[in-house]
Design a protein around this motif. Structure first.
Motif, short mmCIF file in Angstrom:
data_model
loop_
_atom_site.label_atom_id
_atom_site.label_comp_id
_atom_site.label_asym_id
_atom_site.label_seq_id
_atom_site.Cartn_x
_atom_site.Cartn_y
_atom_site.Cartn_z
N GLN A 20 0.85 -1.18 0.00
CA GLN A 20 0.00 0.00 0.00
C GLN A 20 0.89 1.23 0.00
O GLN A 20 1.87 1.30 0.73
N ARG A 21 0.53 2.19 -0.83
CA ARG A 21 1.28 3.44 -0.85
C ARG A 21 0.88 4.29 0.34
O ARG A 21 -0.28 4.40 0.69
N LEU A 22 1.87 4.87 0.96
CA LEU A 22 1.61 5.81 2.04
C LEU A 22 1.78 7.22 1.49
O LEU A 22 2.84 7.55 0.96
#
Length: 96
Positions: A20-22
């Motif tokens: 997941q991209r933060l």
């Protein structure tokens, strides 16, 4: 603990690794987290029914009448109105 219980009961479907991209702030480099806020909705169905019935009963006339189809499509498929979103962006709402 919850996942272990689901597995023990045979209710867990599968486990997958996901990345997941933060979102990171360009200014400070901190992780930007979504802010969960309370939402307020206005029930619009009763008002929409009255407006649609007024045109059906010829109490109100849509000019030009080719827009009646759009009028009924909009009002017969009405959803609750999220006023909290409009207030967040500073839009005025018709409230008395």
């Amino acid at each position: 603990q919850l996942w272990t219980e689901l597995e023990n009961l045979g209710l867990a479907y599968k486990t997958e690794e996901k990345s997941q991209r933060l979102p990171i702030s360009q200014r400070g480099g901190e992780v930007v987290e979504p802010m969960v806020s309370t939402r307020w909705f206005v029930k619009t169905e009763e008002m929409a029914n009255k407006a649609a019935d007024a045109v059906r009963q010829k109490n109100i006339r849509i000019v030009p009448n080719r827009f009646e189809k759009e009028w009924f499509y909009w009002l017969d498929n009405i959803e609750h109105w999220c006023v909290s979103r409009q207030l967040w962006w500073g839009h005025r709402i018709p409230a008395w």
